[in-house]
Design an enzyme around this catalytic site. Structure first.
Site, mmCIF file in Angstrom:
data_model
loop_
_atom_site.group_PDB
_atom_site.id
_atom_site.type_symbol
_atom_site.label_atom_id
_atom_site.label_comp_id
_atom_site.label_asym_id
_atom_site.label_seq_id
_atom_site.Cartn_x
_atom_site.Cartn_y
_atom_site.Cartn_z
ATOM 1 N N THR A 140 -27.958 37.827 -1.921
ATOM 2 C CA THR A 140 -28.880 37.736 -0.709
ATOM 3 C C THR A 140 -29.569 37.857 -0.762
ATOM 4 O OG1 THR A 140 -27.935 37.359 1.624
ATOM 5 C CG2 THR A 140 -27.195 38.204 0.377
ATOM 6 N N ASP A 141 -30.609 37.642 -0.037
ATOM 7 C CA ASP A 141 -31.859 38.373 0.284
ATOM 8 C C ASP A 141 -31.439 39.196 1.595
ATOM 9 O OD1 ASP A 141 -31.934 36.330 2.581
ATOM 10 O OD2 ASP A 141 -33.540 36.113 2.361
ATOM 11 N N GLU A 142 -30.507 39.055 2.435
ATOM 12 C CA GLU A 142 -30.092 40.288 3.244
ATOM 13 C C GLU A 142 -29.952 41.470 2.564
ATOM 14 O OE1 GLU A 142 -27.277 37.777 6.149
ATOM 15 O OE2 GLU A 142 -28.169 36.210 5.796
ATOM 16 N N TYR A 165 -21.607 42.307 6.751
ATOM 17 C CA TYR A 165 -21.752 41.253 5.227
ATOM 18 C C TYR A 165 -22.859 41.177 4.624
ATOM 19 C CZ TYR A 165 -23.576 37.153 2.801
ATOM 20 O OH TYR A 165 -23.984 36.320 2.356
ATOM 21 N N ALA A 167 -24.068 44.748 4.503
ATOM 22 C CA ALA A 167 -23.277 45.735 3.081
ATOM 23 C C ALA A 167 -22.383 45.657 2.089
ATOM 24 C CB ALA A 167 -23.171 46.602 4.647
ATOM 25 N N LYS A 169 -22.094 43.024 0.162
ATOM 26 C CA LYS A 169 -22.792 41.875 -0.599
ATOM 27 C C LYS A 169 -23.330 43.120 -2.129
ATOM 28 C CE LYS A 169 -23.565 37.830 -1.715
ATOM 29 N NZ LYS A 169 -22.401 37.352 -2.977
ATOM 30 N N LEU A 205 -25.936 27.770 11.500
ATOM 31 C CA LEU A 205 -26.892 27.505 12.639
ATOM 32 C C LEU A 205 -27.270 26.165 12.152
ATOM 33 C CD1 LEU A 205 -28.744 27.514 14.863
ATOM 34 C CD2 LEU A 205 -30.366 28.347 13.546
ATOM 35 N N PRO A 220 -26.468 26.500 21.137
ATOM 36 C CA PRO A 220 -26.155 27.924 21.183
ATOM 37 C C PRO A 220 -27.409 28.238 19.847
ATOM 38 C CG PRO A 220 -24.125 27.499 19.741
ATOM 39 C CD PRO A 220 -25.313 25.838 19.832
ATOM 40 N N ARG A 229 -35.410 32.387 9.309
ATOM 41 C CA ARG A 229 -35.294 32.691 8.131
ATOM 42 C C ARG A 229 -36.404 31.714 7.110
ATOM 43 N NH1 ARG A 229 -33.366 36.320 10.134
ATOM 44 N NH2 ARG A 229 -30.694 37.016 10.875
ATOM 45 N N ASN A 264 -36.087 30.627 14.376
ATOM 46 C CA ASN A 264 -34.976 29.496 14.808
ATOM 47 C C ASN A 264 -35.138 28.267 15.601
ATOM 48 O OD1 ASN A 264 -33.168 31.260 13.455
ATOM 49 N ND2 ASN A 264 -32.140 32.067 14.576
ATOM 50 N N HIS A 310 -28.786 41.801 14.999
ATOM 51 C CA HIS A 310 -29.270 40.832 14.304
ATOM 52 C C HIS A 310 -30.693 40.862 14.018
ATOM 53 C CE1 HIS A 310 -30.676 36.342 15.749
ATOM 54 N NE2 HIS A 310 -30.257 36.080 14.696
ATOM 55 N N TYR A 367 -18.228 30.756 20.907
ATOM 56 C CA TYR A 367 -19.351 30.490 22.255
ATOM 57 C C TYR A 367 -18.755 30.365 23.292
ATOM 58 C CZ TYR A 367 -22.280 29.979 17.359
ATOM 59 O OH TYR A 367 -22.582 29.983 16.816
#
Ligand code: NAD
Ligand code: TYD
Length: 370
Positions: A140-142, A165, A167, A169, A205, A220, A229, A264, A310, A367
């Site tokens: 992932t790009d994350e 997450y 970290a 990956k 999302l 939300p 994103r 978003n 975030h 939520y």
């Protein structure tokens, strides 16, 4: 005929990839290994599994015996590792599970692939690998962290994961790199931006927003809704993975993304507008609504507490995969989101199926308190 082991093939991208292979490469036999966690759904691939060209095995990538048995039973030449815990919000709740699946699971697959695919040692002691084998890690790009207003992630961007997450990956990617360097394993990595499309679990999302709009429930939006994103239609991602496996250079990383950055809040507003328009122009879809059509408007948007840590912005520079392999994103966002919404409108049974388990408790946990 080549045999692929596709892990996580009952999840969102894995299932789309299985369908993409079956539609485009009938000469590939697919073994799907999936633990069917909350995110995996056998129904998604049931119509594709035939016990010959496409075989399903329920099992955990962390389980050495299961994975070894698959390598001993089938002439697997390609491993495509999609299996993962994939949701950032859940990784904030329970990091341990992400370590187990994403890191230890990947390492187990690497080890078992190495065991099955090495046929001796060279004069320096490096393993000699069977011909035409490939380990492909879906990343992932994350792993690159978060961008400010400018710039893009290239393959040279330093790794800087910030959520449990990402970290996990990143650690998996580092293990793949370690096997490339230490054992000369023929492995590749793709790092892709956010995907959307059919079979996306409604905790993420876009499918969550679609589901809530159809039910007239609040949408939300974390923080101010200004996080960015870079959205890619899932089939474009599947195509990129297959191109990298076929033509990508072993040992290389390829970024995959669509130059489709959106805040978003833009995504949420576009989805509201698109659903409203479809309902107005094609009244046959209104039977899906659990709310009055008039309620489909921006009043549904509800700003809630921000996600911890975030990441502000993700944006991929896909120059390398474009120049080397000729890949480019084929589906424009405006077209992809329409296709996606229509798919959800026509597949409410699937949505009901996948949300019949612990989804309600998860939703209230996430939520209810915000
Ligand atoms: P997903 O959560 O929809 O699916 C994950 C699948 O893996 C599920 O079918 C689940 O049952 C299975 N799984 C989980 N743990 C397992 C285990 N221990 N053993 C076997 N199977 C297990 O995820 P996704 O969105 O389809 O993502 C697939 C991969 O792509 C992940 O590695 C993710 O990090 C990566 N990725 C996702 C995106 C995205 O936007 N969704 C973007 C870039 C990369
Ligand atoms: P998500 O789909 O969880 O993907 P990722 O965190 O891996 O990028 O979230 C996409 C963006 O949308 C992210 O900035 C968080 C935000 N978001 C919301 O505002 N509300 C929501 O209900 C969800 C699930 C996400």
């Amino acid at each position: 005929m080549k045999t692929y082991l596709v892990t996580g093939g009952a999840g969102f991208i894995g299932a789309n990839y299985v369908k993409y292979l079956l539609a485009n490469y009938p000469d590939i036999r697919i073994i799907i290994l999936d633990a069917l966690t909350y995110a995996g759904n056998y129904g998604t691939i049931a119509g594709d599994v035939d016990g010959e060209g496409c075989i399903f095995v329920k099992g955990n990538i962390c389980d050495q015996k299961t994975v070894r048995n698959l390598f001993e039973t089938y002439p697997i030449e390609v491993v495509v590792n999609f299996a993962a815990e994939s949701h950032v919000d859940r990784s904030i709740e329970n990091p341990q599970l992400f370590l187990e699946t994403n890191i230890l699971g990947t390492q187990n697959l690497l080890d078992e692939a190495k065991r099955a695919w090495t046929i001796g040692k060279d004069s320096q002691g490096y393993p000699v690998w069977k011909e035409n084998v490939r380990f492909h890690q879906v990343s992932t790009d994350e792993v690159y962290g978060s961008l400010g207003d400018d710039g893009y992630f290239t393959e040279q961007t330093p790794l800087d994961p910030r959520s449990p997450y990402s970290a996990s990956k990143t650690s998996a990617d580092l293990f793949v790199n370690a096997y490339v360097e230490t054992f000369k394993m023929p492995a590749t990595i793709t790092r892709c931006s956010n995907n959307y499309g059919p079979y996306h679990f409604p905790e993420k999302l876009i499918p969550l927003i679609i589901k809530n709009i159809l039910e007239g429930k609040p949408l939300p939006v974390y923080g101010k809704g200004i996080n960015v994103r870079d959205w890619l239609y899932v089939e474009d991602h599947c195509k990129a993975i297959e191109m990298v496996i076929r033509k990508g250079r072993p040992g290389e990383v390829y970024n995959v993304g669509g130059h489709n950055e959106k805040q978003n809040i833009e995504i949420v507003k576009m989805t509201i507008d698109s659903i409203r328009e479809i309902m107005e122009k094609e009244p046959e879809y209104r039977s899906v609504l659990k709310t009055d059509i008039e309620r489909i408007n921006y009043d549904l948007i509800t700003y809630v507490a921000d996600r911890l840590g975030h990441d502000m912005r993700y944006a991929i520079d896909p120059t390398k995969i474009g120049n080397e392999l000729g890949w480019y994103p084929e589906t424009k966002f405006e077209e992809g989101i329409q296709k996606t919404i229509r798919w959800y409108l026509k597949n409410q049974d699937w949505v009901n199926d996948v949300t019949s388990g612990d989804y309600q408790q998860y939703y209230e946990r996430m939520y209810g308190k915000r």
